[in-house]
Design a protein around this motif. Structure first.
Motif, PDB file in Angstrom:
ATOM      1  N   LEU A 114      -5.072 -40.256  11.935  1.00  0.00           N
ATOM      2  CA  LEU A 114      -4.296 -41.688  12.230  1.00  0.00           C
ATOM      3  C   LEU A 114      -3.488 -40.861  13.520  1.00  0.00           C
ATOM      4  N   GLY A 115      -2.876 -41.847  14.413  1.00  0.00           N
ATOM      5  CA  GLY A 115      -2.159 -41.565  15.203  1.00  0.00           C
ATOM      6  C   GLY A 115      -2.827 -40.631  16.427  1.00  0.00           C
ATOM      7  N   TYR A 116      -2.172 -39.385  16.809  1.00  0.00           N
ATOM      8  CA  TYR A 116      -2.766 -38.873  17.877  1.00  0.00           C
ATOM      9  C   TYR A 116      -3.112 -37.283  17.567  1.00  0.00           C
ATOM     10  N   SER A 117      -2.792 -36.872  16.278  1.00  0.00           N
ATOM     11  CA  SER A 117      -3.417 -35.626  15.699  1.00  0.00           C
ATOM     12  C   SER A 117      -4.976 -35.744  15.955  1.00  0.00           C
ATOM     13  N   GLU A 118      -5.366 -34.268  16.232  1.00  0.00           N
ATOM     14  CA  GLU A 118      -6.752 -34.162  16.896  1.00  0.00           C
ATOM     15  C   GLU A 118      -7.431 -33.230  15.915  1.00  0.00           C
ATOM     16  N   VAL A 119      -8.349 -33.558  15.201  1.00  0.00           N
ATOM     17  CA  VAL A 119      -8.893 -32.556  13.979  1.00  0.00           C
ATOM     18  C   VAL A 119     -10.521 -32.899  14.371  1.00  0.00           C
ATOM     19  N   ALA A 120     -11.133 -31.891  13.657  1.00  0.00           N
ATOM     20  CA  ALA A 120     -12.674 -31.881  13.524  1.00  0.00           C
ATOM     21  C   ALA A 120     -13.228 -33.303  13.079  1.00  0.00           C
ATOM     22  N   ALA A 121     -14.381 -33.486  13.579  1.00  0.00           N
ATOM     23  CA  ALA A 121     -14.887 -35.001  13.132  1.00  0.00           C
ATOM     24  C   ALA A 121     -15.140 -34.963  11.503  1.00  0.00           C
ATOM     25  N   ASP A 122     -15.384 -33.899  10.981  1.00  0.00           N
ATOM     26  CA  ASP A 122     -15.757 -33.918   9.499  1.00  0.00           C
ATOM     27  C   ASP A 122     -14.453 -33.171   8.634  1.00  0.00           C
ATOM     28  N   ALA A 123     -13.221 -33.131   9.454  1.00  0.00           N
ATOM     29  CA  ALA A 123     -12.120 -32.818   8.625  1.00  0.00           C
ATOM     30  C   ALA A 123     -11.601 -33.573   7.368  1.00  0.00           C
ATOM     31  N   ASP A 124     -11.204 -32.611   6.714  1.00  0.00           N
ATOM     32  CA  ASP A 124     -10.599 -33.230   5.335  1.00  0.00           C
ATOM     33  C   ASP A 124      -9.284 -34.266   5.421  1.00  0.00           C
ATOM     34  N   VAL A 125      -9.238 -35.454   5.387  1.00  0.00           N
ATOM     35  CA  VAL A 125      -8.090 -36.251   5.658  1.00  0.00           C
ATOM     36  C   VAL A 125      -7.595 -36.826   4.416  1.00  0.00           C
ATOM     37  N   SER A 126      -7.668 -36.424   3.369  1.00  0.00           N
ATOM     38  CA  SER A 126      -7.332 -36.688   1.989  1.00  0.00           C
ATOM     39  C   SER A 126      -5.706 -36.498   1.912  1.00  0.00           C
ATOM     40  N   SER A 127      -5.177 -37.201   0.650  1.00  0.00           N
ATOM     41  CA  SER A 127      -3.961 -36.967   0.770  1.00  0.00           C
ATOM     42  C   SER A 127      -3.383 -35.526   0.392  1.00  0.00           C
ATOM     43  N   ALA A 128      -4.294 -34.843  -0.358  1.00  0.00           N
ATOM     44  CA  ALA A 128      -4.099 -33.306  -0.667  1.00  0.00           C
ATOM     45  C   ALA A 128      -4.170 -32.554   0.583  1.00  0.00           C
ATOM     46  N   ALA A 129      -5.192 -32.816   1.585  1.00  0.00           N
ATOM     47  CA  ALA A 129      -5.189 -32.158   2.920  1.00  0.00           C
ATOM     48  C   ALA A 129      -4.123 -32.432   3.633  1.00  0.00           C
ATOM     49  N   GLN A 130      -3.436 -33.562   3.798  1.00  0.00           N
ATOM     50  CA  GLN A 130      -2.195 -33.783   4.232  1.00  0.00           C
ATOM     51  C   GLN A 130      -0.932 -33.032   3.955  1.00  0.00           C
ATOM     52  N   VAL A 131      -0.931 -32.982   2.603  1.00  0.00           N
ATOM     53  CA  VAL A 131       0.049 -32.262   2.083  1.00  0.00           C
ATOM     54  C   VAL A 131      -0.148 -30.721   2.678  1.00  0.00           C
ATOM     55  N   LYS A 132      -1.179 -30.082   2.675  1.00  0.00           N
ATOM     56  CA  LYS A 132      -1.339 -28.742   3.124  1.00  0.00           C
ATOM     57  C   LYS A 132      -1.058 -28.578   4.601  1.00  0.00           C
ATOM     58  N   MET A 133      -1.269 -29.747   5.493  1.00  0.00           N
ATOM     59  CA  MET A 133      -1.099 -29.896   6.997  1.00  0.00           C
ATOM     60  C   MET A 133       0.362 -29.631   7.055  1.00  0.00           C
ATOM     61  N   LEU A 134       1.215 -30.451   6.351  1.00  0.00           N
ATOM     62  CA  LEU A 134       2.659 -30.554   6.668  1.00  0.00           C
ATOM     63  C   LEU A 134       3.125 -29.255   6.138  1.00  0.00           C
ATOM     64  N   ALA A 135       2.726 -28.655   5.147  1.00  0.00           N
ATOM     65  CA  ALA A 135       3.163 -27.115   4.813  1.00  0.00           C
ATOM     66  C   ALA A 135       2.801 -26.365   6.117  1.00  0.00           C
ATOM     67  N   ALA A 136       1.788 -26.417   6.381  1.00  0.00           N
ATOM     68  CA  ALA A 136       1.406 -25.623   7.481  1.00  0.00           C
ATOM     69  C   ALA A 136       2.125 -25.728   9.033  1.00  0.00           C
ATOM     70  N   LEU A 137       2.486 -27.167   9.051  1.00  0.00           N
ATOM     71  CA  LEU A 137       3.181 -27.634  10.340  1.00  0.00           C
ATOM     72  C   LEU A 137       4.580 -26.805  10.249  1.00  0.00           C
ATOM     73  N   LEU A 138       5.354 -26.674   8.920  1.00  0.00           N
ATOM     74  CA  LEU A 138       6.622 -26.353   8.672  1.00  0.00           C
ATOM     75  C   LEU A 138       6.771 -24.935   9.005  1.00  0.00           C
ATOM     76  N   ASP A 139       5.778 -24.241   8.553  1.00  0.00           N
ATOM     77  CA  ASP A 139       5.400 -22.646   8.667  1.00  0.00           C
ATOM     78  C   ASP A 139       4.974 -22.601  10.184  1.00  0.00           C
ATOM     79  N   HIS A 140       4.547 -23.207  10.974  1.00  0.00           N
ATOM     80  CA  HIS A 140       4.242 -23.001  12.347  1.00  0.00           C
ATOM     81  C   HIS A 140       5.641 -23.140  12.971  1.00  0.00           C
ATOM     82  N   LEU A 141       6.341 -24.283  12.777  1.00  0.00           N
ATOM     83  CA  LEU A 141       7.942 -24.378  13.290  1.00  0.00           C
ATOM     84  C   LEU A 141       8.844 -23.735  12.759  1.00  0.00           C
ATOM     85  N   LYS A 142       8.345 -22.766  11.843  1.00  0.00           N
ATOM     86  CA  LYS A 142       9.490 -21.665  11.149  1.00  0.00           C
ATOM     87  C   LYS A 142      10.438 -22.731  10.525  1.00  0.00           C
ATOM     88  N   ILE A 143      10.135 -23.725   9.724  1.00  0.00           N
ATOM     89  CA  ILE A 143      11.175 -24.445   9.071  1.00  0.00           C
ATOM     90  C   ILE A 143      10.897 -24.346   7.602  1.00  0.00           C
TER      91      ILE A 143
END
Length: 336
Positions: A114-143
């Protein structure tokens, strides 16, 4: 049933995924710090307006293993993370960011698919994958820790995040969303079933982009708003244009919908009962997907619940039209 009649009469499957109105409602809550309708603090003045142009200007990208995740942020201090609904993006939270950036470093990310995030055409976009993404985003931002604010499918993901990354959650402000067995809600099943056929993005999104006046009617996204005439062309474009910007994005949109088919919340029911972080529940009572009984279920289930605020005669996407309610409740929950 009202839900079936609603789906049939209002753009078929389209309206089933886009419900909202807004009005100021009554409060039902437990005694304590939320026993009044006002925090007692001076009214919060909105900072500079976040319109579509400003939203695009603010956008940043985090390069994660999942792809380039789009997000906007405003403010300083402890972090508040805003999780948007379907099929919206971080722009849904613009009014809340305007009002709360004096109290928090406010971050609104776009989910994958959704929105403007850019992921691979076959990327996992399930709810479980979104949770992992959020955790990775916080890690990336050192939060390390965030106050979560969530609506609709973002509320489902917030519950999953709270169970799997509870040590990273300081508080939860949750609004109408999937809860326990009501995921997906029955009224949403026709949308999911349609996504099992080719072309759901062309059938659902493209007509509203082509005719903005149609989008504002009760057969388009206008059914989600109390004042659909105020829904600008730019806002419609901001939400929908990226979803049909390429064949890959159309396919991701379809798979995002199909991801709702399986219920991820019943398996975490017992773990959710152990989520004891301070939680405020704000619920629109006229939402055809997520009835107020599910707010009451959360209130009974979450040991950290600070009670339920009911917004009478309102529907799913009220946070967009009523950012002052989100801001008021967040300030009380955060104790600022």
């Amino acid at each position: 049933m009202m839900r079936r009649e609603f789906i049939r009469d209002a753009f078929g499957f389209a309206t089933a995924s886009l419900m909202a109105e807004a009005a100021y409602g009554a409060v039902v809550q437990k005694p304590g710090k939320f026993s009044g309708s006002s925090s007692g603090a001076p009214p919060m003045a909105a900072s500079s307006t976040i319109d579509v142009a400003e939203f695009h200007r603010m956008r940043q990208f985090a390069d994660l293993p999942m792809g380039r995740i789009a997000y906007v942020e405003r403010g300083h201090g402890p972090v508040a993370l805003f999780l948007h609904g379907f099929p919206l993006n971080g722009y849904q939270w613009r009014g809340a960011l305007e009002r709360l950036s004096g109290h928090r470093r406010c971050i609104a990310a776009d989910f994958m698919g959704l929105g403007y995030s850019e992921v691979a055409a076959d990327a996992d976009v399930s709810s479980a994958a979104q949770v992992k993404m959020l955790a990775a985003l916080l890690d990336h931002l050192k939060i390390d820790e965030v106050d979560l604010v969530a609506n609709d499918s973002g509320g489902m993901i917030a519950q999953l995040f709270g169970v799997h990354h509870g040590s990273r959650v300081r508080s939860l402000l949750i609004t109408n969303c999937d809860v326990d067995t009501n995921s997906p809600p029955p009224a949403f099943l026709p949308v999911i079933n349609l996504a099992k056929q080719p072309g759901v993005a062309d059938k659902f999104v493209a007509p509203q982009l082509a005719d903005k006046n149609f989008a504002r009617t009760d057969k388009g996204i206008g059914v989600a708003y109390t004042h659909p005439a105020q829904l600008t062309d730019a806002t419609i474009d901001c939400y929908f244009a990226p979803l049909v910007s390429s064949a890959a994005r159309k396919e991701q949109f379809s798979r995002y919908l199909l991801g709702f088919d399986a219920n991820p919340l019943v398996p975490i029911r017992e773990e959710l009962k152990a989520f004891n972080k301070p939680t405020r529940i704000v619920w629109a009572t006229a939402d055809v997907f997520f009835g107020v009984e599910w707010a009451e279920w959360l209130d009974r289930t979450l040991p950290g619940s600070c009670g339920v605020r009911r917004l009478e005669d309102t529907k799913l996407f009220f946070p967009e039209e009523m950012p002052e309610v989100i801001a008021e409740e967040a300030v009380k929950l955060w104790g600022v």
